[in-house]
Design an enzyme around this catalytic site. Structure first.
Site, mmCIF file in Angstrom:
data_model
loop_
_atom_site.group_PDB
_atom_site.id
_atom_site.type_symbol
_atom_site.label_atom_id
_atom_site.label_comp_id
_atom_site.label_asym_id
_atom_site.label_seq_id
_atom_site.Cartn_x
_atom_site.Cartn_y
_atom_site.Cartn_z
ATOM 1 N N ALA A 1 -11.771 2.803 4.033
ATOM 2 C CA ALA A 1 -10.795 1.908 3.411
ATOM 3 C C ALA A 1 -9.931 2.657 2.390
ATOM 4 O O ALA A 1 -10.159 3.832 2.095
ATOM 5 C CB ALA A 1 -11.505 0.732 2.765
ATOM 6 N N HIS A 2 -8.973 1.958 1.848
ATOM 7 C CA HIS A 2 -7.992 2.588 0.957
ATOM 8 C C HIS A 2 -8.637 3.196 -0.295
ATOM 9 O O HIS A 2 -9.556 2.662 -0.856
ATOM 10 C CB HIS A 2 -6.867 1.623 0.558
ATOM 11 C CG HIS A 2 -7.272 0.299 0.035
ATOM 12 N ND1 HIS A 2 -6.348 -0.654 -0.346
ATOM 13 C CD2 HIS A 2 -8.490 -0.258 -0.177
ATOM 14 C CE1 HIS A 2 -6.976 -1.718 -0.764
ATOM 15 N NE2 HIS A 2 -8.262 -1.520 -0.672
ATOM 16 N N ASN A 3 -8.077 4.348 -0.670
ATOM 17 C CA ASN A 3 -8.460 5.035 -1.904
ATOM 18 C C ASN A 3 -9.852 5.658 -1.900
ATOM 19 O O ASN A 3 -10.341 6.084 -2.941
ATOM 20 C CB ASN A 3 -8.339 4.095 -3.117
ATOM 21 C CG ASN A 3 -6.912 3.633 -3.313
ATOM 22 O OD1 ASN A 3 -6.577 2.476 -3.072
ATOM 23 N ND2 ASN A 3 -6.051 4.553 -3.684
ATOM 24 N N GLN B 1 0.877 -1.171 0.000
ATOM 25 C CA GLN B 1 0.000 0.000 0.000
ATOM 26 C C GLN B 1 0.909 1.215 0.000
ATOM 27 O O GLN B 1 1.455 1.596 1.038
ATOM 28 C CB GLN B 1 -0.922 -0.036 1.211
ATOM 29 C CG GLN B 1 -1.749 -1.325 1.306
ATOM 30 C CD GLN B 1 -2.797 -1.432 0.217
ATOM 31 O OE1 GLN B 1 -3.661 -0.560 0.068
ATOM 32 N NE2 GLN B 1 -2.739 -2.490 -0.595
#
Lengths: 347, 347, 347
Positions: free
Chosen positions: A237-239, A196
């Site tokens: 969460a990511h993004n 990540q």
């Protein structure tokens, strides 16, 4: 503080005697020397119970709010006015600039002299901390984190390496900014971790509650836009991208790469799938599972209504066979039509 | 790193020019000098937008992916290949072996010389820490905790006494391993606490996200099997067992003594009752309430679908009276049958 | 400890030989030298598998539980008795009174000599800590926090300024007490923060799990009444009141100003809206969305039942059009009535 001083700071119209205010209190329990407010007309019955020295009200509630010995402040938005009074009466404790001897600050970090770094704080390599920041004990900043001015990090906040925090941001205890997103690729017989490599970027005037998690992006960044407000135990969460001035209540979870528009509100325990977009000014009720993009701003909801467990049992058994019920209704409609047709022919 | 070097490390076929790659990027925004991938054909439209120097693709997407000046790497699983490239381009920062002077390590603890114990870490009595571990600031290990080799504990992780962590385990910030399970017995007029005397055992190659909680067992252990991956804000109650290579997404809660099989996936916000078993290779959709054992591997779901609040209101009122609706349909069916019987007799 | 000693401490009747007990174990796996219990008759089949030296049973299970070489302890509530045995066999490790040199305790704090303040603990100005408290590493107490006697704060617990904790309270790692409530007023084009000036007050004998958040009140206090038990990852918003001896399971969220009665139980992942009241002795099933006050104690539930994803798809499509289905049934009923009326006239 006197009512006249409050008016001088915040505007509004004072009706009745000027007097000294010691503190704020809820409408129903406010006593002499206390100020309170009536924002929602449905609580007007509590006016009678209140011994408040002063009630903040809208002009249209004046008649009801008037009482002997009670002063009134008239304003268009009593709730907001009350918030400003609370801010006036509860100034933030003064900063004690400097780095506590028991903090661990890497020699390469740049910390503005006006900032307060508490004991047991850990600041990594290449970190930049702006003016008038306040870092409480137990805060850990990974390498190359950047904080703007007037940032408050409450005890035990963790910010991973490289994340970027804007001006006037507050983050409450236990919150984790920039942990790895949950990125996995299946490799024959096990999961292969996807590095990540993005950051978390939090813009100005954001507040984040306690024990919330905002993951770093996989390739690009996770972004929290200016003025967004996020409650406790929220997972982002990511993004993901959270729009400007969007408010997200507690226990909400937002899966990866979803983009929430500006000025939205999400009730508590909303669950949102990944890779969707939510239009600006969308309002989503508590407990809603958002399973697809929302293109039109509106109020949205989903949630199975509560009942007694007994009623629920009687009901839920049918829930899982709704398709069969629909088929039965279809058959009934068809048969009834046949009967009517026959009757029509018979007549 | 040059494309030819990547191929040398990871295999795959290079089509087009060799060139230097500086970083990875998402398909739609990749620029010159960047490498990206196309795993899901539904994003093929983004190929046209991409200025990537190189796209990782499957053989069947070759025609669509080809463009002037763009190199391609052909491989059977572009997503996994991309993950490997990311790992190659983003090596983990080198360990700085040793115990920081501002860590608090009990004299009875055994710490391998190759491990890095950061400042403000607390290590209890009788703790054993294997080779090449990395403990970030704020980590607290209770007495007699055992860590295998190559364990990474991010800032502010807490592991209670006696828990056992395998090799190559990573645990993200704020996560709590081994707190007491929620065990209570009602004693006339109050709750009597049941001592939680088991441990948490985490096997090799497990990764646990941020602010997750995994409780110690009451009598026997809570066990996370090898290769399992657990996201943020997940609650795993006492005496659960999570199977090998099972992946659990954020905000999921699993009540006590439940046993989840191997190679399962749980979407976000799944809620599982206690004392049940889930078959290997079961997939459970986000937001599902799992109320009983699952014996047959399949995809499972439950969740009330979202609509506008207005539609929801119109609908939900009927939801609670579904049993009555079914009764009405039954009655209609009976009456229609009587009419048809009569008609049959009449004819 | 010998069985006769256990009986001497806890009462109950011993049948069979006295013998030495080394530890407790689950019924199915208990071996020689181990003690176990049978509380729920549905596990009686496991009696045959058990090599336990002693089983704790109810009088009505005596015949089934008797086996050669096995002792029995007869008591009215085997689960509670077992809990007491566990407490007897697992005494809490002795306190090591004193303030560790690596703790940071403000000079104005008053700490009882009998309390243990671990390393890397931070104690603010004017804090008062009662007798026999135990503060593990990483605990942070804000200014003017008050702890009663026999309080245990596990690693990395944060308590904000001014909060008040009663006697014999235990709070597990990562939990945050007294962060700001989520109070916002909309001000033309942004959110204005409402200062949260109340406290959290936790009464005696409360236990709080890991990574839970209990917010301070806006004006008045958030209150957790005596004997309440709260699990992990629970969110309790500002101005809530949790009644005496109420137990709240993990992943539950309770919105602001809600008042839960005494002796209630909330299953996991319950979501409760704000400003409601729940009657004493109400029991709410896991995953229930509580959207309004509950005035009558009963068991309550809501949750969409799980099925395979395929069945769910077939079903859920109708869920959103339940109102139309009801209309169709209504029409059928009307038409059938017309037909029956006609027939009646015809006969």
């Amino acid at each position: 503080m006197k009512l006249s001083e409050i008016i001088r700071h915040l505007g509004g119209e004072l009706l009745g005697e000027d007097c000294e205010i010691v503190k704020l209190a809820p409408l129903s329990s406010a006593q002499a020397g206390e100020i309170t407010f009536l924002a929602n007309p449905k609580y007007r019955r509590e006016l009678a119970l209140s011994s408040a020295a002063c009630v903040i009200v809208r002009a249209d509630m004046l008649d009801e709010a008037t009482a002997p010995g009670r002063s009134l402040i008239v304003t268009a938005d009593p709730y907001l006015y009350f918030a400003r009074v609370a801010t006036l009466l509860n100034p933030v404790p003064a900063l004690r600039p400097g780095i506590d001897a028991r903090a661990v600050v890497d020699a390469s970090a740049k910390v503005a002299d006006s900032s307060e770094i508490g004991p047991l704080v850990s600041v990594g390599r290449g970190v930049v901390i702006g003016e008038r920041c306040r870092l409480y004990p137990g805060v850990v900043l990974g390498d190359h984190v950047v904080l703007g001015d007037d940032v408050t990090l409450y005890p035990n906040v963790t910010i991973y390496h490289g994340c970027h925090i804007g001006h006037r941001v507050a983050i409450h205890s236990g919150t984790v900014i920039g942990a790895d997103g949950f990125g996995l690729a299946w490799d024959k017989d096990h999961w292969f971790k996807i590095p990540q490599t993005g950051r978390v970027v939090i813009e100005d005037d954001v507040e984040v509650g306690a024990n919330t998690t905002i993951d770093r992006g996989a390739l690009s960044d996770t972004v929290i836009r200016a003025g967004a407000k996020i409650d406790n135990l929220v997972q982002i969460a990511h993004n993901c991208e959270i729009g400007e001035h969007t408010a997200i209540a507690g226990c909400t979870g937002i899966a990866g790469s979803s983009k929430i528009g500006a000025r939205c509100t999400l009730g508590g325990a909303v669950m949102m799938v990944g890779h969707i977009e939510i239009a600006d000014r969308t309002h989503i009720g508590g407990g809603t599972l958002v399973s697809k993009s929302i293109k039109k701003a509106d109020n949205y909801a989903s949630s199975y209504p509560m009942s007694t467990a007994k009623d629920w049992m009687a009901n839920a058994v049918h829930l899982r066979h709704l398709d069969r019920l629909v088929d039965r209704v279809k058959l009934l409609e068809k048969e009834l039509l046949q009967i009517k047709n026959k009757e029509g022919q018979a007549e």
